[in-house]
Design an enzyme around this catalytic site. Sequence first.
Site, PDB file in Angstrom:
ATOM      1  N   ASN A 164       2.073  -2.060  -9.089  1.00 23.45           N
ATOM      2  CA  ASN A 164       2.139  -1.135  -7.958  1.00 23.45           C
ATOM      3  C   ASN A 164       1.048  -1.434  -6.934  1.00 23.45           C
ATOM      4  OD1 ASN A 164       4.202   0.015  -9.319  1.00 23.45           O
ATOM      5  ND2 ASN A 164       3.029   1.730 -10.125  1.00 23.45           N
ATOM      6  N   ASP A 204       0.023   1.144  -4.822  1.00 23.94           N
ATOM      7  CA  ASP A 204      -0.147   2.485  -4.252  1.00 23.94           C
ATOM      8  C   ASP A 204      -1.512   3.125  -4.509  1.00 23.94           C
ATOM      9  OD1 ASP A 204       0.004   3.238  -6.966  1.00 23.94           O
ATOM     10  OD2 ASP A 204       2.107   3.826  -6.822  1.00 23.94           O
ATOM     11  N   HIS A 247      -0.045  -7.353  -7.769  1.00 16.12           N
ATOM     12  CA  HIS A 247       0.637  -7.587  -6.493  1.00 16.12           C
ATOM     13  C   HIS A 247      -0.180  -7.118  -5.292  1.00 16.12           C
ATOM     14  CE1 HIS A 247       4.766  -7.732  -8.711  1.00 16.12           C
ATOM     15  NE2 HIS A 247       4.188  -8.915  -8.656  1.00 16.12           N
ATOM     16  N   CYS A 274      -6.219 -11.254   7.577  1.00 15.31           N
ATOM     17  CA  CYS A 274      -5.811 -12.015   8.754  1.00 15.31           C
ATOM     18  C   CYS A 274      -5.171 -13.330   8.333  1.00 15.31           C
ATOM     19  CB  CYS A 274      -7.011 -12.270   9.659  1.00 15.31           C
ATOM     20  SG  CYS A 274      -6.519 -13.240  11.106  1.00 15.31           S
ATOM     21  N   CYS A 333      -7.698 -16.182  10.310  1.00 15.95           N
ATOM     22  CA  CYS A 333      -9.090 -16.463   9.910  1.00 15.95           C
ATOM     23  C   CYS A 333      -9.399 -16.026   8.484  1.00 15.95           C
ATOM     24  CB  CYS A 333     -10.076 -15.814  10.892  1.00 15.95           C
ATOM     25  SG  CYS A 333     -10.140 -14.010  10.803  1.00 15.95           S
ATOM     26  N   CYS A 362      -5.710  -8.994  14.367  1.00 16.20           N
ATOM     27  CA  CYS A 362      -7.092  -9.146  13.901  1.00 16.20           C
ATOM     28  C   CYS A 362      -8.060  -8.890  15.062  1.00 16.20           C
ATOM     29  CB  CYS A 362      -7.294 -10.552  13.347  1.00 16.20           C
ATOM     30  SG  CYS A 362      -8.987 -10.910  12.874  1.00 16.20           S
ATOM     31  N   CYS A 380     -10.162 -12.409  15.665  1.00  8.87           N
ATOM     32  CA  CYS A 380      -9.628 -13.665  16.207  1.00  8.87           C
ATOM     33  C   CYS A 380      -8.267 -13.515  16.884  1.00  8.87           C
ATOM     34  CB  CYS A 380      -9.545 -14.722  15.099  1.00  8.87           C
ATOM     35  SG  CYS A 380      -8.166 -14.459  13.991  1.00  8.87           S
ATOM     36  N   GLY A 394       7.548   2.166 -17.024  1.00  6.80           N
ATOM     37  CA  GLY A 394       8.278   2.279 -15.756  1.00  6.80           C
ATOM     38  C   GLY A 394       8.488   0.976 -15.013  1.00  6.80           C
ATOM     39  N   ALA A 442       7.764   9.273 -17.381  1.00  9.58           N
ATOM     40  CA  ALA A 442       6.411   8.865 -17.778  1.00  9.58           C
ATOM     41  C   ALA A 442       5.491  10.069 -17.986  1.00  9.58           C
ATOM     42  CB  ALA A 442       5.832   7.929 -16.723  1.00  9.58           C
TER      43      ALA A 442
HETATM   44  P1  NAD Z   1      11.631  -1.123 -10.096  1.00 10.13           P
HETATM   45  O1  NAD Z   1      11.750  -0.261  -8.902  1.00 10.13           O
HETATM   46  O2  NAD Z   1      12.400  -2.372 -10.155  1.00 10.13           O
HETATM   47  O3  NAD Z   1      11.977  -0.280 -11.413  1.00 10.13           O
HETATM   48  C1  NAD Z   1      11.430   0.931 -11.722  1.00 10.13           C
HETATM   49  C2  NAD Z   1      11.582   1.239 -13.214  1.00 10.13           C
HETATM   50  O4  NAD Z   1      11.026   2.519 -13.462  1.00 10.13           O
HETATM   51  C3  NAD Z   1      13.018   1.269 -13.734  1.00 10.13           C
HETATM   52  O5  NAD Z   1      13.087   0.575 -14.964  1.00 10.13           O
HETATM   53  C4  NAD Z   1      13.294   2.766 -13.927  1.00 10.13           C
HETATM   54  O6  NAD Z   1      14.228   3.013 -14.971  1.00 10.13           O
HETATM   55  C5  NAD Z   1      11.925   3.281 -14.259  1.00 10.13           C
HETATM   56  N1  NAD Z   1      11.656   4.687 -13.929  1.00 10.13           N
HETATM   57  C6  NAD Z   1      12.102   5.392 -12.846  1.00 10.13           C
HETATM   58  N2  NAD Z   1      11.576   6.640 -12.858  1.00 10.13           N
HETATM   59  C7  NAD Z   1      10.784   6.717 -13.953  1.00 10.13           C
HETATM   60  C8  NAD Z   1       9.961   7.744 -14.500  1.00 10.13           C
HETATM   61  N3  NAD Z   1       9.840   8.947 -13.929  1.00 10.13           N
HETATM   62  N4  NAD Z   1       9.284   7.489 -15.650  1.00 10.13           N
HETATM   63  C9  NAD Z   1       9.401   6.255 -16.260  1.00 10.13           C
HETATM   64  N5  NAD Z   1      10.164   5.264 -15.787  1.00 10.13           N
HETATM   65  C10 NAD Z   1      10.835   5.483 -14.650  1.00 10.13           C
HETATM   66  O7  NAD Z   1      10.086  -1.387 -10.251  1.00 10.13           O
HETATM   67  P2  NAD Z   1       9.231  -2.545 -10.897  1.00 10.13           P
HETATM   68  O8  NAD Z   1       9.918  -3.145 -12.070  1.00 10.13           O
HETATM   69  O9  NAD Z   1       7.895  -1.988 -11.059  1.00 10.13           O
HETATM   70  O10 NAD Z   1       9.159  -3.734  -9.835  1.00 10.13           O
HETATM   71  C11 NAD Z   1       9.373  -3.681  -8.531  1.00 10.13           C
HETATM   72  C12 NAD Z   1       8.263  -4.152  -7.631  1.00 10.13           C
HETATM   73  O11 NAD Z   1       8.203  -3.101  -6.737  1.00 10.13           O
HETATM   74  C13 NAD Z   1       6.870  -4.267  -8.116  1.00 10.13           C
HETATM   75  O12 NAD Z   1       6.433  -5.533  -7.837  1.00 10.13           O
HETATM   76  C14 NAD Z   1       6.027  -3.309  -7.251  1.00 10.13           C
HETATM   77  O13 NAD Z   1       5.004  -4.028  -6.594  1.00 10.13           O
HETATM   78  C15 NAD Z   1       6.942  -2.858  -6.202  1.00 10.13           C
HETATM   79  N6  NAD Z   1       6.945  -1.428  -5.881  1.00 10.13           N
HETATM   80  C16 NAD Z   1       5.800  -0.711  -5.950  1.00 10.13           C
HETATM   81  C17 NAD Z   1       5.806   0.650  -5.673  1.00 10.13           C
HETATM   82  C18 NAD Z   1       4.520   1.401  -5.773  1.00 10.13           C
HETATM   83  O14 NAD Z   1       3.460   0.838  -5.513  1.00 10.13           O
HETATM   84  N7  NAD Z   1       4.567   2.659  -6.203  1.00 10.13           N
HETATM   85  C19 NAD Z   1       7.007   1.275  -5.339  1.00 10.13           C
HETATM   86  C20 NAD Z   1       8.166   0.505  -5.266  1.00 10.13           C
HETATM   87  C21 NAD Z   1       8.122  -0.859  -5.535  1.00 10.13           C
END
Ligand code: NAD
Length: 250
Positions: A103, A105, A120, A128, A131, A149, A152, A189, A234
């Site tokens: 994530n 976030d 990620h 930038c 630079c 930026c 630059c 998740g 979760a």
């Molecule tokens: P994905 O969106 O592909 O899958 C999400 C997974 O979470 C699924 O398997 C789903 O069944 C499960 N899920 C949904 N709600 C849930 C809950 N309440 N409790 C537990 N599980 C739950 O996400 P991913 O596999 O993490 O990969 C996608 C890419 O998306 C990652 O690289 C990430 O960087 C990016 N992403 C990040 C964010 C964030 O930062 N919050 C949001 C969206 C996507």
Amino acid sequence: MKKNDFESAARLIKNAKHLTAFTGAGISAESGIPTFRGKEGIWNKYDPIILDIDYFKSNPEKAYPLIKEMFYEIIDKAQPNKAHKILGQWEREGILKAIITQNIDNLHQKAGNKNVIEFHGNTRDLVCMNCGEKFSVNSIDFEQNPVICPKCGGLLKPDFVFFGEPIPADAYKQSVFHTLASDVYLVIGTTGIIMPASLLPYEAKKNGAKIIEINTEPSEYTEKITDIFLQGKATEILDKLNNLNSLIGY
Ligand code: NAD
């Protein structure tokens, strides 16, 4: 694979020598941040090309407004939920050694975790493309389109990994270290299809770790490598494990 065996999972967690959590978008879904896939998923609304590095470089003024809408407006308002907070508590109690997150976030850090490996990258900084200087989003006029930026005049890119970009070297190294050091690996998740992040749980398993998985749905891992699958949200599953953990003595 055992399903919903909470007692065994809680015991494994409590007795782990090196517990690592590997998290995906699902852990933040209950904080109001949409996942990529699924019914409410981001890809039902946006075209994934926005996050392609070549598209971004050639069309920054088209990509930026959508990236801001997709991530920044939502992430700014989001707060850690109970699942993030329990992982924060477990790190403070010495139970959890590290979180490897896909994530971007910042919610694990907001929940108090110190050892968070951002596989990620993150949304906090901009880098930038000319630079290489990094800036915090808060220190930049983020209303510009595209965002430029101040040093630059090059194009600033959000410091998360776009499609077609490599994984930050230090995050990769740290992730491999904790994955191979783990005797228990908690996968929360994630669908398990975004490479190369998705390979980490397989490496943990090969190296002898027990895989405990939390997800509302079975993932790519469930039938292949998961030892205990705990199906549900979760927040609810971690709360249940946390309550059991305080009941189970050493
Ligand atoms: P994905 O969106 O592909 O899958 C999400 C997974 O979470 C699924 O398997 C789903 O069944 C499960 N899920 C949904 N709600 C849930 C809950 N309440 N409790 C537990 N599980 C739950 O996400 P991913 O596999 O993490 O990969 C996608 C890419 O998306 C990652 O690289 C990430 O960087 C990016 N992403 C990040 C964010 C964030 O930062 N919050 C949001 C969206 C996507």
